[in-house]
Design an enzyme around this catalytic site. Structure first.
Site, PDB file in Angstrom:
ATOM      1  N   LYS A 153     -25.603   8.873  13.735  1.00 36.31           N
ATOM      2  CA  LYS A 153     -24.677   7.783  14.087  1.00 36.31           C
ATOM      3  C   LYS A 153     -24.727   7.538  15.592  1.00 36.31           C
ATOM      4  O   LYS A 153     -24.754   6.399  16.052  1.00 36.31           O
ATOM      5  CB  LYS A 153     -23.251   8.133  13.616  1.00 36.31           C
ATOM      6  CG  LYS A 153     -23.114   8.008  12.106  1.00 36.31           C
ATOM      7  CD  LYS A 153     -21.833   8.597  11.531  1.00 36.31           C
ATOM      8  CE  LYS A 153     -21.893   8.532   9.998  1.00 36.31           C
ATOM      9  NZ  LYS A 153     -20.761   9.121   9.325  1.00 36.31           N
ATOM     10  N   GLN A 210     -15.700  12.456  10.857  1.00 40.95           N
ATOM     11  CA  GLN A 210     -16.694  12.830   9.847  1.00 40.95           C
ATOM     12  C   GLN A 210     -16.037  13.688   8.761  1.00 40.95           C
ATOM     13  O   GLN A 210     -15.318  14.642   9.057  1.00 40.95           O
ATOM     14  CB  GLN A 210     -17.851  13.589  10.529  1.00 40.95           C
ATOM     15  CG  GLN A 210     -19.041  13.863   9.641  1.00 40.95           C
ATOM     16  CD  GLN A 210     -19.756  12.605   9.139  1.00 40.95           C
ATOM     17  OE1 GLN A 210     -19.763  11.569   9.797  1.00 40.95           O
ATOM     18  NE2 GLN A 210     -20.334  12.700   7.961  1.00 40.95           N
ATOM     19  N   ASP A 262     -14.919   3.080   9.471  1.00 39.29           N
ATOM     20  CA  ASP A 262     -15.368   3.590   8.160  1.00 39.29           C
ATOM     21  C   ASP A 262     -14.794   2.745   7.014  1.00 39.29           C
ATOM     22  O   ASP A 262     -15.291   2.813   5.891  1.00 39.29           O
ATOM     23  CB  ASP A 262     -14.878   5.035   7.959  1.00 39.29           C
ATOM     24  CG  ASP A 262     -15.968   6.060   8.198  1.00 39.29           C
ATOM     25  OD1 ASP A 262     -17.148   5.743   7.980  1.00 39.29           O
ATOM     26  OD2 ASP A 262     -15.616   7.188   8.594  1.00 39.29           O
TER      27      ASP A 262
HETATM   28  N1  GUN Z   1     -19.155  11.965   5.095  1.00 45.50           N
HETATM   29  C1  GUN Z   1     -20.116  11.513   4.262  1.00 45.50           C
HETATM   30  N2  GUN Z   1     -20.238  10.163   4.367  1.00 45.50           N
HETATM   31  C2  GUN Z   1     -19.331   9.773   5.282  1.00 45.50           C
HETATM   32  C3  GUN Z   1     -18.996   8.510   5.839  1.00 45.50           C
HETATM   33  O1  GUN Z   1     -19.538   7.452   5.490  1.00 45.50           O
HETATM   34  N3  GUN Z   1     -18.018   8.521   6.781  1.00 45.50           N
HETATM   35  C4  GUN Z   1     -17.384   9.668   7.166  1.00 45.50           C
HETATM   36  N4  GUN Z   1     -16.423   9.556   8.077  1.00 45.50           N
HETATM   37  N5  GUN Z   1     -17.687  10.842   6.665  1.00 45.50           N
HETATM   38  C5  GUN Z   1     -18.651  10.898   5.738  1.00 45.50           C
END
Ligand code: GUN
Length: 293
Positions: free
Chosen positions: A62, A106, A129
């Site tokens: 990211k 996350q 998100d």
């Molecule tokens: N863990 C797995 N996929 C995601 C996601 O798209 N966003 C977040 N914040 N955590 C994750």
């Protein structure tokens, strides 16, 4: 000559998520440049609690994505024993920090932290998100707001592959808050006729076989084979699993389904690359929602 090519068999079109995500990132990089010229810069804050190796890879990717399109990122890598209060206090500070446009925590979080409390603490204006109940509500009633990245990415894959959605039978297999539920709402928005199926659905094969567009997010390695697929269907595979040899595979038995469908997404290289592209799109959009453009 062409002895290896069997002209009698139908061939699926492979939807190249890597290529489409690169196109989107390049469009976003142009948009970020435009915004910079207007004096608007964008910054994503990523928070990781603990050192789950898979989460570390996602977080790194990211941050790399941000760099690629020219937006800033800051990250907090917090220890596993961080308390819920410490995390919520940090989110409060970031919500009030004008330089931060997007906040992403996350998941999964350590078990002593209530994920819902954390998701709900993030300002809906910074919820890149799209997990906050306000974002989900806005999606359901068609108001502007952040949309969960994986389902938003699947819509982009379909639209950019010129696949007709309007009036089509769509079956979404899986009902998670992150994929299945928002996916079904997005397909409805595109005027599909939508069924949400899941592990408890009766006659699951028959239900899936109704689909012109079958979106599989059931979390079981190679669960969907050709018996679940109508001739000529579009098959979107959201799964990321490892098979017995440790190789990545999806929720769809790709080799078995390939000749039956008109379009298919591979794993890896299908839906996966779209998630980060759409996160970056949400970050760029955040400046709009925050009234900075
Ligand atoms: N863990 C797995 N996929 C995601 C996601 O798209 N966003 C977040 N914040 N955590 C994750």
């Amino acid at each position: 000559m062409d002895s290896e090519f069997n002209w009698g068999e139908a061939m699926a079109n492979i939807i190249d998520g890597k290529k489409i995500s690169s196109e989107i990132k390049s469009e976003l990089a142009d948009r970020v440049k435009e915004l910079k010229n207007k004096g608007v810069s964008i910054c994503l804050c990523v928070i990781q609690v603990g050192d789950d190796p898979a989460s570390s890879v996602y977080v790194r990717n990211k941050k790399k994505g941000c760099e690629l399109i020219g937006i800033e990122s800051v990250s907090y890598e917090l220890p596993e024993n961080t308390t819920q209060k410490e995390l919520l206090d940090l989110i409060d500070r970031l919500n009030n920090d004008d330089k931060i446009n997007g906040i992403l925590v996350q998941l999964p979080l350590p078990s002593h932290i209530d994920e819902n409390a954390v998701i709900e603490r993030i300002s809906p204006l910074k919820d890149v998100d799209g997990f906050h109940p306000v974002s989900v509500g806005n999606l359901c009633i068609g108001r502007p707001g952040f949309v969960s990245c994986t389902p938003a990415g699947i819509i982009e894959l379909l639209l950019r592959s010129n696949i007709d959605i309007q009036g089509k039978e769509c079956v979404v297999l899986g009902r998670s808050n992150i994929v299945g539920k928002p996916m079904s709402i997005l397909m409805l928005r595109q005027n599909a006729t939508v069924t949400i199926a899941h592990s408890k659905t009766s006659n699951l094969k028959e239900v899936c076989k109704r689909a012109d567009i079958l979106i599989v997010a059931i979390g079981k390695s190679r669960f969907v084979n050709s018996e679940y697929v109508k001739d000529g269907a579009v098959v979107i595979d959201v799964g990321i699993n490892r098979n017995d040899d440790g190789k990545l595979c999806g929720d769809v038995d790709y080799d078995d389904v390939f000749e039956k469908c008109s379009y298919i997404t591979p794993v890896p290289g299908g839906v996966g690359p779209m998630t980060i592209a759409m996160l970056l799109k949400n970050c760029v959009e955040s400046a709009n929602l925050q009234g900075k453009i």
